[in-house]
Design a protein around this motif. Structure first.
Motif, PDB file in Angstrom:
ATOM      1  N   MET A 179      -5.508 -17.148  -1.102  1.00  0.00           N
ATOM      2  CA  MET A 179      -4.068 -17.214  -0.864  1.00  0.00           C
ATOM      3  C   MET A 179      -3.529 -15.897  -0.323  1.00  0.00           C
ATOM      4  O   MET A 179      -2.644 -15.890   0.541  1.00  0.00           O
ATOM      5  CB  MET A 179      -3.342 -17.621  -2.152  1.00  0.00           C
ATOM      6  CG  MET A 179      -3.579 -19.073  -2.552  1.00  0.00           C
ATOM      7  SD  MET A 179      -2.459 -19.664  -3.852  1.00  0.00           S
ATOM      8  CE  MET A 179      -2.999 -18.677  -5.260  1.00  0.00           C
ATOM      9  N   THR A 180      -4.057 -14.780  -0.801  1.00  0.00           N
ATOM     10  CA  THR A 180      -3.639 -13.481  -0.283  1.00  0.00           C
ATOM     11  C   THR A 180      -3.933 -13.386   1.199  1.00  0.00           C
ATOM     12  O   THR A 180      -3.092 -12.930   1.994  1.00  0.00           O
ATOM     13  CB  THR A 180      -4.349 -12.345  -1.041  1.00  0.00           C
ATOM     14  OG1 THR A 180      -3.972 -12.396  -2.433  1.00  0.00           O
ATOM     15  CG2 THR A 180      -3.970 -10.987  -0.474  1.00  0.00           C
ATOM     16  N   ASP A 181      -5.106 -13.832   1.609  1.00  0.00           N
ATOM     17  CA  ASP A 181      -5.471 -13.806   3.030  1.00  0.00           C
ATOM     18  C   ASP A 181      -4.529 -14.677   3.858  1.00  0.00           C
ATOM     19  O   ASP A 181      -4.133 -14.301   4.971  1.00  0.00           O
ATOM     20  CB  ASP A 181      -6.916 -14.276   3.215  1.00  0.00           C
ATOM     21  CG  ASP A 181      -7.937 -13.259   2.715  1.00  0.00           C
ATOM     22  OD1 ASP A 181      -7.556 -12.093   2.497  1.00  0.00           O
ATOM     23  OD2 ASP A 181      -9.104 -13.644   2.521  1.00  0.00           O
ATOM     24  N   ILE A 182      -4.168 -15.854   3.320  1.00  0.00           N
ATOM     25  CA  ILE A 182      -3.249 -16.748   4.039  1.00  0.00           C
ATOM     26  C   ILE A 182      -1.875 -16.094   4.188  1.00  0.00           C
ATOM     27  O   ILE A 182      -1.265 -16.119   5.269  1.00  0.00           O
ATOM     28  CB  ILE A 182      -3.133 -18.101   3.305  1.00  0.00           C
ATOM     29  CG1 ILE A 182      -4.436 -18.886   3.444  1.00  0.00           C
ATOM     30  CG2 ILE A 182      -1.955 -18.908   3.844  1.00  0.00           C
ATOM     31  CD1 ILE A 182      -4.489 -20.134   2.595  1.00  0.00           C
ATOM     32  N   VAL A 183      -1.367 -15.485   3.115  1.00  0.00           N
ATOM     33  CA  VAL A 183      -0.046 -14.844   3.148  1.00  0.00           C
ATOM     34  C   VAL A 183      -0.031 -13.705   4.164  1.00  0.00           C
ATOM     35  O   VAL A 183       0.911 -13.564   4.952  1.00  0.00           O
ATOM     36  CB  VAL A 183       0.330 -14.345   1.740  1.00  0.00           C
ATOM     37  CG1 VAL A 183       1.607 -13.485   1.793  1.00  0.00           C
ATOM     38  CG2 VAL A 183       0.533 -15.513   0.792  1.00  0.00           C
ATOM     39  N   LEU A 184      -1.073 -12.892   4.162  1.00  0.00           N
ATOM     40  CA  LEU A 184      -1.159 -11.795   5.129  1.00  0.00           C
ATOM     41  C   LEU A 184      -1.226 -12.324   6.559  1.00  0.00           C
ATOM     42  O   LEU A 184      -0.588 -11.780   7.469  1.00  0.00           O
ATOM     43  CB  LEU A 184      -2.369 -10.919   4.820  1.00  0.00           C
ATOM     44  CG  LEU A 184      -2.289 -10.082   3.544  1.00  0.00           C
ATOM     45  CD1 LEU A 184      -3.630  -9.423   3.254  1.00  0.00           C
ATOM     46  CD2 LEU A 184      -1.188  -9.025   3.645  1.00  0.00           C
ATOM     47  N   LYS A 185      -1.978 -13.383   6.762  1.00  0.00           N
ATOM     48  CA  LYS A 185      -2.121 -13.968   8.092  1.00  0.00           C
ATOM     49  C   LYS A 185      -0.785 -14.505   8.592  1.00  0.00           C
ATOM     50  O   LYS A 185      -0.381 -14.265   9.736  1.00  0.00           O
ATOM     51  CB  LYS A 185      -3.161 -15.088   8.046  1.00  0.00           C
ATOM     52  CG  LYS A 185      -3.487 -15.708   9.396  1.00  0.00           C
ATOM     53  CD  LYS A 185      -4.608 -16.742   9.247  1.00  0.00           C
ATOM     54  CE  LYS A 185      -5.077 -17.267  10.593  1.00  0.00           C
ATOM     55  NZ  LYS A 185      -6.180 -18.259  10.451  1.00  0.00           N
ATOM     56  N   ILE A 186      -0.072 -15.231   7.738  1.00  0.00           N
ATOM     57  CA  ILE A 186       1.219 -15.795   8.118  1.00  0.00           C
ATOM     58  C   ILE A 186       2.185 -14.688   8.511  1.00  0.00           C
ATOM     59  O   ILE A 186       2.850 -14.749   9.555  1.00  0.00           O
ATOM     60  CB  ILE A 186       1.790 -16.657   6.973  1.00  0.00           C
ATOM     61  CG1 ILE A 186       1.008 -17.967   6.843  1.00  0.00           C
ATOM     62  CG2 ILE A 186       3.279 -16.948   7.196  1.00  0.00           C
ATOM     63  CD1 ILE A 186       1.393 -18.795   5.644  1.00  0.00           C
ATOM     64  N   ASN A 187       2.280 -13.649   7.690  1.00  0.00           N
ATOM     65  CA  ASN A 187       3.253 -12.595   7.964  1.00  0.00           C
ATOM     66  C   ASN A 187       2.854 -11.728   9.154  1.00  0.00           C
ATOM     67  O   ASN A 187       3.715 -11.195   9.854  1.00  0.00           O
ATOM     68  CB  ASN A 187       3.493 -11.759   6.707  1.00  0.00           C
ATOM     69  CG  ASN A 187       4.409 -12.470   5.739  1.00  0.00           C
ATOM     70  OD1 ASN A 187       5.617 -12.457   5.892  1.00  0.00           O
ATOM     71  ND2 ASN A 187       3.824 -13.134   4.754  1.00  0.00           N
ATOM     72  N   LYS A 188       1.559 -11.626   9.411  1.00  0.00           N
ATOM     73  CA  LYS A 188       1.118 -10.928  10.612  1.00  0.00           C
ATOM     74  C   LYS A 188       1.636 -11.640  11.853  1.00  0.00           C
ATOM     75  O   LYS A 188       2.170 -11.013  12.783  1.00  0.00           O
ATOM     76  CB  LYS A 188      -0.410 -10.858  10.646  1.00  0.00           C
ATOM     77  CG  LYS A 188      -0.967 -10.299  11.950  1.00  0.00           C
ATOM     78  CD  LYS A 188      -2.486 -10.415  12.016  1.00  0.00           C
ATOM     79  CE  LYS A 188      -3.011  -9.990  13.383  1.00  0.00           C
ATOM     80  NZ  LYS A 188      -4.486 -10.172  13.500  1.00  0.00           N
ATOM     81  N   TYR A 189       1.505 -12.964  11.891  1.00  0.00           N
ATOM     82  CA  TYR A 189       1.926 -13.717  13.073  1.00  0.00           C
ATOM     83  C   TYR A 189       3.449 -13.846  13.162  1.00  0.00           C
ATOM     84  O   TYR A 189       4.005 -13.903  14.263  1.00  0.00           O
ATOM     85  CB  TYR A 189       1.269 -15.097  13.086  1.00  0.00           C
ATOM     86  CG  TYR A 189      -0.139 -15.065  13.630  1.00  0.00           C
ATOM     87  CD1 TYR A 189      -0.389 -15.179  14.992  1.00  0.00           C
ATOM     88  CD2 TYR A 189      -1.231 -14.891  12.779  1.00  0.00           C
ATOM     89  CE1 TYR A 189      -1.680 -15.133  15.496  1.00  0.00           C
ATOM     90  CE2 TYR A 189      -2.531 -14.849  13.274  1.00  0.00           C
ATOM     91  CZ  TYR A 189      -2.746 -14.963  14.633  1.00  0.00           C
ATOM     92  OH  TYR A 189      -4.027 -14.906  15.133  1.00  0.00           O
ATOM     93  N   LEU A 190       4.135 -13.881  12.012  1.00  0.00           N
ATOM     94  CA  LEU A 190       5.595 -13.976  12.044  1.00  0.00           C
ATOM     95  C   LEU A 190       6.254 -12.617  12.240  1.00  0.00           C
ATOM     96  O   LEU A 190       7.394 -12.542  12.693  1.00  0.00           O
ATOM     97  CB  LEU A 190       6.116 -14.607  10.750  1.00  0.00           C
ATOM     98  CG  LEU A 190       5.778 -16.075  10.519  1.00  0.00           C
ATOM     99  CD1 LEU A 190       6.374 -16.557   9.203  1.00  0.00           C
ATOM    100  CD2 LEU A 190       6.269 -16.938  11.665  1.00  0.00           C
ATOM    101  N   GLY A 191       5.562 -11.543  11.859  1.00  0.00           N
ATOM    102  CA  GLY A 191       6.110 -10.208  12.058  1.00  0.00           C
ATOM    103  C   GLY A 191       7.165  -9.799  11.053  1.00  0.00           C
ATOM    104  O   GLY A 191       7.975  -8.909  11.332  1.00  0.00           O
ATOM    105  N   TYR A 192       7.148 -10.418   9.868  1.00  0.00           N
ATOM    106  CA  TYR A 192       8.122 -10.038   8.846  1.00  0.00           C
ATOM    107  C   TYR A 192       7.560  -8.954   7.934  1.00  0.00           C
ATOM    108  O   TYR A 192       6.395  -8.986   7.540  1.00  0.00           O
ATOM    109  CB  TYR A 192       8.519 -11.250   7.996  1.00  0.00           C
ATOM    110  CG  TYR A 192       9.487 -12.177   8.687  1.00  0.00           C
ATOM    111  CD1 TYR A 192      10.663 -11.688   9.232  1.00  0.00           C
ATOM    112  CD2 TYR A 192       9.236 -13.531   8.792  1.00  0.00           C
ATOM    113  CE1 TYR A 192      11.561 -12.524   9.869  1.00  0.00           C
ATOM    114  CE2 TYR A 192      10.128 -14.380   9.428  1.00  0.00           C
ATOM    115  CZ  TYR A 192      11.293 -13.864   9.962  1.00  0.00           C
ATOM    116  OH  TYR A 192      12.185 -14.692  10.596  1.00  0.00           O
ATOM    117  N   ASP A 193       8.431  -7.993   7.557  1.00  0.00           N
ATOM    118  CA  ASP A 193       8.057  -6.940   6.617  1.00  0.00           C
ATOM    119  C   ASP A 193       8.498  -7.247   5.198  1.00  0.00           C
ATOM    120  O   ASP A 193       8.097  -6.551   4.262  1.00  0.00           O
ATOM    121  CB  ASP A 193       8.669  -5.603   7.049  1.00  0.00           C
ATOM    122  CG  ASP A 193       7.925  -4.991   8.235  1.00  0.00           C
ATOM    123  OD1 ASP A 193       6.682  -5.028   8.225  1.00  0.00           O
ATOM    124  OD2 ASP A 193       8.586  -4.487   9.157  1.00  0.00           O
TER     125      ASP A 193
END
Length: 297
Positions: free
Chosen positions: A227-241
């Motif tokens: 789940m951590t990997d998924i969350v990081l992946k999502i936010n990488k592509y969305l560009g949210y901090d």
């Protein structure tokens, strides 16, 4: 002196704790405070090295003021240009392209015509839509909710076509999503700050609001890592901090249900003391990091 500001509405526990935490670290040349705006003149800097935005989604004046602040050197968290362009349907479409499971979803034209339009404005839109194919793809039960915005407003659980037609008639000019129901065994709300700091929180959305973080399940180490990997992946592509991602586990597979929450709930009364402490400390450290790196604000 580099100033870190937090722009907020009626919430108090997180903004106050954030300001106190930053200042308690006694970083030379850095001070935090609630943002103060006494004028808005084009092209003039805001006076802040960093601003954390908690309210502009509800106040258009703040959103456009933040765009000028970003343009003149402030590091705004989250980026007001992307936030203005973002919506939940696009996010779901993006997930289908990067391999993150999401519920089957359709976007629907508003039930009522937007202001200043007429039937002639919709010459390219079939009427009626191919409802049979839409319902066959999504299935029932399903959820209907606005394609933008949050806070569990205007969300409907629908069990049949008849219910859909009845409730869609209540939605006015809102553009809605129709989304597959994911019957989950476990559900998690996951903070992601700075695109690198993740906190996975067991969450039970079927509980009353004040009890949603009181869940009787917890992830295994393997599932926590997934789940951590998924969350990081999502936010990488969305560009949210600063964002939260909601993951529902069906047959052990994490489905991204809601992952566009750039001003997520951080109130101590709802998230609980341990989660609150993590958010305050992590946000304070990240804001200081951004301030130290920013020479333009």
């Amino acid at each position: 002196m580099k100033k870190i500001g937090i722009l907020h509405g009626k919430e108090r526990s997180f903004p106050n704790a954030f300001v106190e935490r930053v200042n308690s670290k006694n970083m030379e040349g850095i001070v935090a405070e609630p943002v103060k705006i006494d004028k808005a003149l084009q092209g003039q800097p805001s006076g802040y090295a960093v601003i954390i935005d908690r309210i502009s989604q509800d106040v258009p004046f703040y959103r456009t003021w933040l765009k000028n602040a970003a343009l003149t050197g402030t590091a705004v968290i989250n980026n007001p240009f992307w936030w203005s362009a973002d919506d939940k349907y696009f996010n779901n479409c993006l997930m289908t392209q990067i391999g993150v499971p999401v519920p089957k979803t359709a976007i629907l034209p508003s039930n009522e015509m937007p202001d200043d339009t007429s039937p002639d404005s919709f010459a390219n839109l079939s009427y009626p839509l191919d409802w049979h194919s839409i319902f066959e793809e999504v299935g029932f039960p399903a959820y209907m909710k606005p394609f933008a915005g949050g806070g569990w407003k205007n969300v409907y659980k629908l069990n049949s076509m008849e219910e859909f037609y009845e409730k869609h008639n209540e939605t006015g000019q809102l553009v809605m999503l129709l989304q597959e129901e994911i019957l989950f065994e476990e559900y998690y709300r996951c903070y992601c700050i700075g695109g690198k700091h993740v906190r996975i929180m067991p969450y039970e959305p079927r509980n009353p609001h004040h009890l949603r973080y009181k869940a009787d399940f917890a992830p295994s180490e393997e599932k926590l890592e997934e789940m951590t990997d998924i969350v990081l992946k999502i936010n990488k592509y969305l560009g949210y901090d600063f964002n939260t991602v909601e993951l529902a586990l069906r047959n052990g597979v994490p489905y991204a249900i809601d992952f566009c929450n750039p001003a997520p709930d951080a109130d101590i009364a709802s998230v609980g003391e341990e989660n609150f402490e993590w958010v305050v400390e992590t946000a304070a450290n990240f804001a200081i990091e951004k301030a130290l790196a920013n020479n333009g604000g």
